[in-house]
Design a protein around this motif. Structure first.
Motif, PDB file in Angstrom:
ATOM      1  N   CYS A  30       1.096  -1.082  -0.153  1.00 29.44           N
ATOM      2  CA  CYS A  30       0.241   0.031   0.080  1.00 29.44           C
ATOM      3  C   CYS A  30       0.966   1.344  -0.133  1.00 29.44           C
ATOM      4  CB  CYS A  30      -0.851  -0.190   1.248  1.00 29.44           C
ATOM      5  SG  CYS A  30      -1.967   1.254   1.236  1.00 29.44           S
ATOM      6  N   THR A  31       0.441   2.164  -0.937  1.00 30.81           N
ATOM      7  CA  THR A  31       1.064   3.366  -0.896  1.00 30.81           C
ATOM      8  C   THR A  31       0.040   4.538  -0.336  1.00 30.81           C
ATOM      9  OG1 THR A  31       2.441   2.827  -2.342  1.00 30.81           O
ATOM     10  CG2 THR A  31       2.308   5.266  -2.403  1.00 30.81           C
ATOM     11  N   GLY A  32       0.585   5.402   0.459  1.00 28.48           N
ATOM     12  CA  GLY A  32      -0.507   6.441   1.003  1.00 28.48           C
ATOM     13  C   GLY A  32      -0.772   7.328  -0.061  1.00 28.48           C
ATOM     14  N   PRO A  33      -2.121   8.087  -0.079  1.00 28.61           N
ATOM     15  CA  PRO A  33      -2.667   8.771  -1.086  1.00 28.61           C
ATOM     16  C   PRO A  33      -1.563   9.912  -1.368  1.00 28.61           C
ATOM     17  CG  PRO A  33      -3.938   8.847   0.871  1.00 28.61           C
ATOM     18  CD  PRO A  33      -2.941   7.844   1.168  1.00 28.61           C
ATOM     19  N   ASP A  34      -0.773  10.527  -0.346  1.00 26.80           N
ATOM     20  CA  ASP A  34      -0.225  11.859  -0.797  1.00 26.80           C
ATOM     21  C   ASP A  34       1.311  11.233  -1.427  1.00 26.80           C
ATOM     22  OD1 ASP A  34      -2.165  12.947   0.814  1.00 26.80           O
ATOM     23  OD2 ASP A  34      -0.801  13.095   2.512  1.00 26.80           O
ATOM     24  N   TYR A  35       1.423  10.037  -1.576  1.00 26.54           N
ATOM     25  CA  TYR A  35       2.682   9.476  -2.404  1.00 26.54           C
ATOM     26  C   TYR A  35       2.626   8.843  -3.376  1.00 26.54           C
ATOM     27  CZ  TYR A  35       4.008  10.611   2.621  1.00 26.54           C
ATOM     28  OH  TYR A  35       4.102  11.187   3.674  1.00 26.54           O
ATOM     29  N   THR A  36       1.545   8.888  -4.147  1.00 24.14           N
ATOM     30  CA  THR A  36       1.395   8.102  -5.512  1.00 24.14           C
ATOM     31  C   THR A  36       2.116   8.803  -6.336  1.00 24.14           C
ATOM     32  OG1 THR A  36      -0.676   9.522  -6.047  1.00 24.14           O
ATOM     33  CG2 THR A  36      -1.095   7.256  -4.857  1.00 24.14           C
ATOM     34  N   ASN A  37       2.744   8.029  -7.294  1.00 25.80           N
ATOM     35  CA  ASN A  37       3.545   8.466  -8.414  1.00 25.80           C
ATOM     36  C   ASN A  37       4.901   9.154  -8.054  1.00 25.80           C
ATOM     37  OD1 ASN A  37       1.545   8.120 -10.519  1.00 25.80           O
ATOM     38  ND2 ASN A  37       0.356   9.884  -9.864  1.00 25.80           N
ATOM     39  N   GLN A  38       5.446   8.316  -6.846  1.00 23.35           N
ATOM     40  CA  GLN A  38       6.762   9.160  -6.474  1.00 23.35           C
ATOM     41  C   GLN A  38       7.533   7.855  -6.388  1.00 23.35           C
ATOM     42  OE1 GLN A  38       6.509  11.539  -2.867  1.00 23.35           O
ATOM     43  NE2 GLN A  38       4.421  12.391  -3.587  1.00 23.35           N
ATOM     44  N   LYS A  39       7.135   6.803  -6.909  1.00 23.55           N
ATOM     45  CA  LYS A  39       8.128   5.442  -6.829  1.00 23.55           C
ATOM     46  C   LYS A  39       8.284   4.993  -5.578  1.00 23.55           C
ATOM     47  CE  LYS A  39      10.060   6.603 -11.513  1.00 23.55           C
ATOM     48  NZ  LYS A  39       9.340   6.062 -12.020  1.00 23.55           N
ATOM     49  N   VAL A  40       7.413   5.146  -4.457  1.00 19.57           N
ATOM     50  CA  VAL A  40       7.426   4.712  -3.140  1.00 19.57           C
ATOM     51  C   VAL A  40       7.410   3.263  -3.344  1.00 19.57           C
ATOM     52  CG1 VAL A  40       6.315   4.601  -0.883  1.00 19.57           C
ATOM     53  CG2 VAL A  40       6.597   6.809  -2.179  1.00 19.57           C
ATOM     54  N   MET A  41       6.613   2.549  -3.981  1.00 21.00           N
ATOM     55  CA  MET A  41       6.380   1.215  -4.081  1.00 21.00           C
ATOM     56  C   MET A  41       7.520   0.466  -4.765  1.00 21.00           C
ATOM     57  SD  MET A  41       4.200  -1.362  -3.027  1.00 21.00           S
ATOM     58  CE  MET A  41       3.079  -0.393  -2.176  1.00 21.00           C
ATOM     59  N   SER A  42       7.828   1.155  -5.499  1.00 23.11           N
ATOM     60  CA  SER A  42       9.204   0.539  -6.470  1.00 23.11           C
ATOM     61  C   SER A  42      10.220   0.309  -5.430  1.00 23.11           C
ATOM     62  CB  SER A  42       9.497   1.336  -7.633  1.00 23.11           C
ATOM     63  OG  SER A  42      10.527   0.904  -8.432  1.00 23.11           O
ATOM     64  N   ARG A  43      10.552   1.589  -4.635  1.00 19.94           N
ATOM     65  CA  ARG A  43      11.557   1.409  -3.623  1.00 19.94           C
ATOM     66  C   ARG A  43      11.368   0.294  -2.487  1.00 19.94           C
ATOM     67  NH1 ARG A  43      12.591   7.847  -3.107  1.00 19.94           N
ATOM     68  NH2 ARG A  43      10.379   7.379  -3.513  1.00 19.94           N
ATOM     69  N   LEU A  44      10.079   0.412  -2.211  1.00 19.05           N
ATOM     70  CA  LEU A  44       9.650  -0.913  -1.053  1.00 19.05           C
ATOM     71  C   LEU A  44      10.136  -2.201  -1.713  1.00 19.05           C
ATOM     72  CD1 LEU A  44       6.447   0.760   0.217  1.00 19.05           C
ATOM     73  CD2 LEU A  44       8.612   0.218   1.517  1.00 19.05           C
ATOM     74  N   TYR A  45       9.404  -2.435  -2.989  1.00 18.75           N
ATOM     75  CA  TYR A  45       9.634  -3.856  -3.598  1.00 18.75           C
ATOM     76  C   TYR A  45      11.570  -4.130  -3.879  1.00 18.75           C
ATOM     77  CZ  TYR A  45       5.261  -5.738  -4.206  1.00 18.75           C
ATOM     78  OH  TYR A  45       4.075  -6.691  -4.239  1.00 18.75           O
ATOM     79  N   GLN A  46      12.020  -2.940  -4.039  1.00 27.76           N
ATOM     80  CA  GLN A  46      13.390  -3.334  -4.338  1.00 27.76           C
ATOM     81  C   GLN A  46      14.018  -3.650  -2.971  1.00 27.76           C
ATOM     82  OE1 GLN A  46      15.489   0.099  -5.875  1.00 27.76           O
ATOM     83  NE2 GLN A  46      17.659  -0.774  -5.622  1.00 27.76           N
ATOM     84  N   LYS A  47      13.579  -2.773  -1.963  1.00 31.73           N
ATOM     85  CA  LYS A  47      14.231  -3.181  -0.434  1.00 31.73           C
ATOM     86  C   LYS A  47      13.687  -4.522   0.048  1.00 31.73           C
ATOM     87  CE  LYS A  47      16.673  -0.507   1.525  1.00 31.73           C
ATOM     88  NZ  LYS A  47      18.149  -0.631   1.529  1.00 31.73           N
ATOM     89  N   GLY A  48      12.324  -4.923  -0.314  1.00 27.90           N
ATOM     90  CA  GLY A  48      11.881  -6.029   0.154  1.00 27.90           C
ATOM     91  C   GLY A  48      12.759  -7.266  -0.441  1.00 27.90           C
ATOM     92  N   VAL A  49      12.779  -7.180  -1.681  1.00 30.88           N
ATOM     93  CA  VAL A  49      13.612  -8.169  -2.627  1.00 30.88           C
ATOM     94  C   VAL A  49      15.081  -8.425  -1.890  1.00 30.88           C
ATOM     95  CG1 VAL A  49      14.558  -8.874  -4.822  1.00 30.88           C
ATOM     96  CG2 VAL A  49      12.188  -8.131  -4.555  1.00 30.88           C
ATOM     97  N   GLU A  50      15.759  -7.221  -1.775  1.00 27.01           N
ATOM     98  CA  GLU A  50      16.904  -7.306  -1.056  1.00 27.01           C
ATOM     99  C   GLU A  50      17.170  -7.904   0.326  1.00 27.01           C
ATOM    100  OE1 GLU A  50      18.207  -3.320  -0.969  1.00 27.01           O
ATOM    101  OE2 GLU A  50      18.627  -3.298  -3.258  1.00 27.01           O
ATOM    102  N   GLN A  51      16.013  -7.420   1.013  1.00 25.57           N
ATOM    103  CA  GLN A  51      16.069  -8.355   2.385  1.00 25.57           C
ATOM    104  C   GLN A  51      15.648  -9.475   2.509  1.00 25.57           C
ATOM    105  OE1 GLN A  51      12.277  -7.080   4.295  1.00 25.57           O
ATOM    106  NE2 GLN A  51      13.660  -6.042   6.005  1.00 25.57           N
ATOM    107  N   VAL A  52      15.108 -10.166   1.296  1.00 30.72           N
ATOM    108  CA  VAL A  52      14.644 -11.712   1.522  1.00 30.72           C
ATOM    109  C   VAL A  52      16.030 -12.352   0.785  1.00 30.72           C
ATOM    110  CG1 VAL A  52      13.212 -13.573   0.293  1.00 30.72           C
ATOM    111  CG2 VAL A  52      12.127 -11.414   1.339  1.00 30.72           C
ATOM    112  N   GLN A  53      16.408 -11.758  -0.115  1.00 27.37           N
ATOM    113  CA  GLN A  53      17.756 -12.409  -0.618  1.00 27.37           C
ATOM    114  C   GLN A  53      18.870 -12.487   0.151  1.00 27.37           C
ATOM    115  OE1 GLN A  53      18.297  -9.784  -4.097  1.00 27.37           O
ATOM    116  NE2 GLN A  53      17.356 -11.463  -5.549  1.00 27.37           N
TER     117      GLN A  53
END
Length: 178
Positions: free
Chosen positions: A96-119
Motif C-alpha cells: 500500500c502507498t499512502g494517497p499523498d505518495y502516489t506517483n513518487q516511486k515509493v512502491m518501487s523502492r519498497l519492492y526493491q528493498k523487500g527483494v534485497e531483504q529476502v535475498q
C-alpha cells in the motif's frame, strides 16, 4: 477496516516487512506486509490465513472476495510447492502507498528493498511470491524479473493463464526464484 487488517497481518507471523517512513511528516508513506508459507503449514505451527469475514465488506462482495482469495491461494501455493518442490516461500501479501505518495516511486523502492531483504536471508526462502492487482504492480513485478505464473480474469471469472491483455481487470500470481 485497514487498521484491523494490518493488526491481523502483523500477528500472522514474524516475516520481515518493509515500511517507507516520511520523516518530515512523521507518517508512513507506504508498506509491504509479507507472510511466510511452508510446504506443510501444520508442521511449522503457522496460523490460518487472514479471515476476510472479520472486516466490514459489503455483503454482496464478501463471498466473491473469499472465493477468489481461496482459489488464488490454492492455485498459487499448490503450484509453487508441487511444481517447484519448494519448502518455504515469502509472499508479499499486502502492499500500500499512502494517497499523498502516489506517483513518487515509493512502491518501487519498497519492492526493491523487500527483494534485497529476502535475498539477504540466504537459503532461508526458496522464492518470493506476489500478486498484481493493477497496472502498476503488474509493471513492478516485470521490472524486478518476477515470472508470471497465473492470471485470473476478474470480469469473466476464469483463469486465463497468461492470456489476459488488461492488467486492470486481472490478478496475476508472480514468483521470483532465489
Amino acid at each position: 477496516m485497514l487498521k484491523g487488517l494490518l493488526k491481523d497481518s502483523l500477528a500472522y507471523d514474524d516475516s520481515p516487512c518493509v515500511v517507507a517512513w516520511d520523516t518530515h511528516r512523521n507518517k508512513a508513506a507506504g508498506f509491504i506486509l509479507n507472510h511466510t508459507f511452508h510446504v506443510n503449514q501444520a508442521l511449522e505451527k503457522c496460523g490460518p490465513p487472514i479471515p476476510y469475514s472479520n472486516y466490514s465488506w459489503d455483503k454482496q462482495w464478501l463471498q466473491p472476495i473469499q472465493d477468489l482469495e481461496h482459489y488464488k491461494h490454492y492455485v498459487s501455493m499448490s503450484s509453487i510447492f508441487a511444481d517447484y518442490r519448494y519448502k518455504k516461500i515469502m509472499k508479499a501479501q499486502i502492499g500500500c502507498t499512502g494517497p499523498d505518495y502516489t506517483n513518487q516511486k515509493v512502491m518501487s523502492r519498497l519492492y526493491q528493498k523487500g527483494v534485497e531483504q529476502v535475498q539477504a536471508c540466504k537459503g532461508v526462502y526458496d522464492a518470493i511470491v506476489g500478486e498484481s492487482t493493477n497496472k502498476q504492480t503488474y509493471r513492478l513485478f516485470q521490472k524486478f524479473d518476477f515470472e508470471l505464473l497465473h492470471e485470473f480474469d476478474l470480469v469473466n471469472r476464469y483463469p486465463s493463464f497468461k492470456n489476459c491483455g488488461n492488467p486492470q481487470i486481472t490478478v496475476g500470481i508472480w514468483m521470483k526464484r532465489l
